[in-house]
Design a protein around this motif. Structure first.
Motif, mmCIF file in Angstrom:
data_model
loop_
_atom_site.group_PDB
_atom_site.id
_atom_site.type_symbol
_atom_site.label_atom_id
_atom_site.label_comp_id
_atom_site.label_asym_id
_atom_site.label_seq_id
_atom_site.Cartn_x
_atom_site.Cartn_y
_atom_site.Cartn_z
ATOM 1 N N ASP A 178 -32.994 5.656 -56.643
ATOM 2 C CA ASP A 178 -31.575 5.395 -56.890
ATOM 3 C C ASP A 178 -30.632 6.506 -56.432
ATOM 4 O O ASP A 178 -30.941 7.698 -56.548
ATOM 5 N N ASN A 179 -29.467 6.069 -55.945
ATOM 6 C CA ASN A 179 -28.286 6.910 -55.912
ATOM 7 C C ASN A 179 -27.573 6.690 -57.247
ATOM 8 O O ASN A 179 -27.296 5.538 -57.621
ATOM 9 N N LEU A 181 -24.258 7.567 -59.570
ATOM 10 C CA LEU A 181 -22.909 8.090 -59.711
ATOM 11 C C LEU A 181 -22.681 8.477 -61.165
ATOM 12 O O LEU A 181 -22.908 7.672 -62.072
ATOM 13 N N ARG A 202 -30.882 10.710 -56.467
ATOM 14 C CA ARG A 202 -29.862 11.449 -55.736
ATOM 15 C C ARG A 202 -28.553 11.233 -56.492
ATOM 16 O O ARG A 202 -28.200 10.091 -56.794
ATOM 17 N N ILE A 204 -24.412 11.783 -57.458
ATOM 18 C CA ILE A 204 -23.025 12.011 -57.051
ATOM 19 C C ILE A 204 -22.201 12.222 -58.318
ATOM 20 O O ILE A 204 -22.249 11.403 -59.239
ATOM 21 N N ILE A 234 -17.595 8.180 -51.823
ATOM 22 C CA ILE A 234 -18.835 7.636 -52.374
ATOM 23 C C ILE A 234 -19.466 6.643 -51.407
ATOM 24 O O ILE A 234 -20.683 6.679 -51.147
ATOM 25 N N PHE A 237 -20.950 8.455 -48.433
ATOM 26 C CA PHE A 237 -22.170 9.172 -48.799
ATOM 27 C C PHE A 237 -23.364 8.228 -48.920
ATOM 28 O O PHE A 237 -24.506 8.631 -48.689
ATOM 29 N N THR A 238 -23.096 6.975 -49.307
ATOM 30 C CA THR A 238 -24.189 6.005 -49.498
ATOM 31 C C THR A 238 -24.323 5.038 -48.313
ATOM 32 O O THR A 238 -24.917 3.967 -48.454
ATOM 33 N N LYS A 241 -22.947 1.312 -48.692
ATOM 34 C CA LYS A 241 -23.573 0.332 -49.583
ATOM 35 C C LYS A 241 -23.153 0.476 -51.044
ATOM 36 O O LYS A 241 -23.231 -0.472 -51.819
ATOM 37 N N VAL A 243 -23.586 2.692 -54.862
ATOM 38 C CA VAL A 243 -24.689 3.294 -55.626
ATOM 39 C C VAL A 243 -25.494 2.237 -56.369
ATOM 40 O O VAL A 243 -24.973 1.187 -56.756
ATOM 41 N N GLU A 244 -26.772 2.534 -56.535
ATOM 42 C CA GLU A 244 -27.622 1.643 -57.333
ATOM 43 C C GLU A 244 -27.253 1.704 -58.813
ATOM 44 O O GLU A 244 -27.362 0.705 -59.534
ATOM 45 N N ARG A 264 -23.277 -0.970 -55.950
ATOM 46 C CA ARG A 264 -23.655 -1.871 -54.867
ATOM 47 C C ARG A 264 -24.124 -3.210 -55.425
ATOM 48 O O ARG A 264 -24.269 -3.379 -56.635
#
Length: 351
Positions: A178-179, A181, A202, A204, A234, A237-238, A241, A243-244, A264
């Motif tokens: 996952d990304n 936030l 990862r 943010i 954001i 950076f992704t 797409k 963030v998950e 996303r």
């Protein structure tokens, strides 16, 4: 050698009107199923400021008393043990889950004392004497052994803020895929950054405060944005797409809305920040993106124990988010500094 207890102790109460009142009180005696702790560290929570320090208000269901010793983020050493206590002995180091429930309702049986609906539910520093005294009586059922690696300051961080952050991440099932936030980088946001990284994500971070943004970078955020509208950064950076997972720790309408925007397709959004409101159009922001929108409040005893194990295994000190330290005698200054909204965690040390 038995610990020699004094008769009287220093303790702090919050009568309201942004005031800390110091007083001298009898050292309490543990009853059946209880232990007496020599307090070592106690940190200040944002809820202490909102609901007790500034004024005694109640927006979440339980009365806040001005005649109890304050502080619900305790960590200390067992110095006396009441009858019926089997798992703790004098000399043990502990952190404390900050609420005891009735013990018999469905939520208490799950270990979620925070959710107990019955009159027996009492929080340290809210309805019963808490952490900002030299000694505190705690129910053994709310105590967790503190591994040698973790300091008393670490224990105080775990007692509320880190436990709350961990539960929010568990609700969103965060992993290394996952990304994540983190919206709002106050103490709970900083804890969320640290723990999301520990789970492999990862991360943010977003906050309007430059001071808190810098702290998030130091504790491991992969990217930090401070603009009023960080959505373009954001998305860039992704890879466009989103963030998950998005975790709102701000409690603000803007922050919550931005989490929904940044998530996303099929993403998960967790609201951790207390109070405030949010208004959004469900179709484009929630339904059409197939989002899961989750609420999360504190944690359970079992998850808090798992968190202690995780921090010990990963060798992570939660105390790294402390920016200001005070002695118990200077608790009034500690609250004043924390109320500026520009600090990390503020901790009272009683070693």
């Amino acid at each position: 050698m038995k610990y020699e207890l004094p008769r009287r102790m220093l303790g702090m109460k919050l009568p309201g009107d942004s005031t800390v009142a110091a007083g001298e009180y009898d050292v309490p005696t543990p009853g059946h199923g209880q232990v007496l702790l020599k307090m070592k560290a106690a940190s200040i929570c944002g809820s202490d400021l909102k609901y007790i320090y500034h004024e005694h208000t109640d927006k979440t269901g339980g009365a806040r008393y001005d005649n109890v010793i304050c502080g619900h983020e305790p960590s200390g050493q067992v110095v006396a043990v009441g009858e019926g206590v089997l798992d703790f002995k004098e000399g043990d180091r502990v952190t404390v889950y900050h609420i005891q429930g009735c013990g018999y309702c469905d939520e208490c049986r799950k270990g979620y004392f925070i959710n107990c609906p019955n009159p027996e539910r009492r929080a340290y520093g809210w309805q019963r004497d808490g952490a900002m005294g030299e000694y505190m009586v705690a129910d053994a059922a709310t105590c967790i052994h503190l591994p040698e690696f973790l300091t008393y300051e670490d224990g105080a961080m775990i007692a509320c803020g880190f436990g709350t952050a961990y539960q929010g991440l568990l609700r969103a099932e965060v992993s290394g895929r996952d990304n994540v936030l983190v919206m709002g980088l106050g103490p709970v946001g900083q804890a969320t950054v640290i723990l999301a990284k520990a789970l492999g994500a990862r991360v943010i971070g977003v906050d309007l405060s430059e001071e808190r943004a810098e702290m998030a970078k130091k504790v491991g955020a992969d990217a930090v944005f401070t603009g009023a509208d960080a959505l373009p950064e954001i998305m860039e950076f992704t890879g466009g797409k989103g963030v998950e997972v998005a975790i709102d720790c701000s409690g603000s309408a803007a922050g919550r809305h931005k989490c929904l925007e940044a998530a996303r397709m099929w993403g998960r959004v967790t609201f951790l920040g207390e109070q405030g409101t949010v208004s959004f159009e469900p179709s484009p922001l929630l339904l059409h993106k197939n989002l899961s929108l989750l609420g999360s409040w504190v944690t359970s005893m079992a998850n808090m124990e798992n968190l202690v194990d995780l921090l010990d295994r990963k060798k992570i000190h939660p105390s790294q988010i402390i920016t200001h330290r005070f002695n118990l005698e200077d608790a009034d200054e500690a609250f004043r500094v924390f109320a500026t909204g520009k600090t990390g965690k503020v901790c009272i040390n009683m070693e």
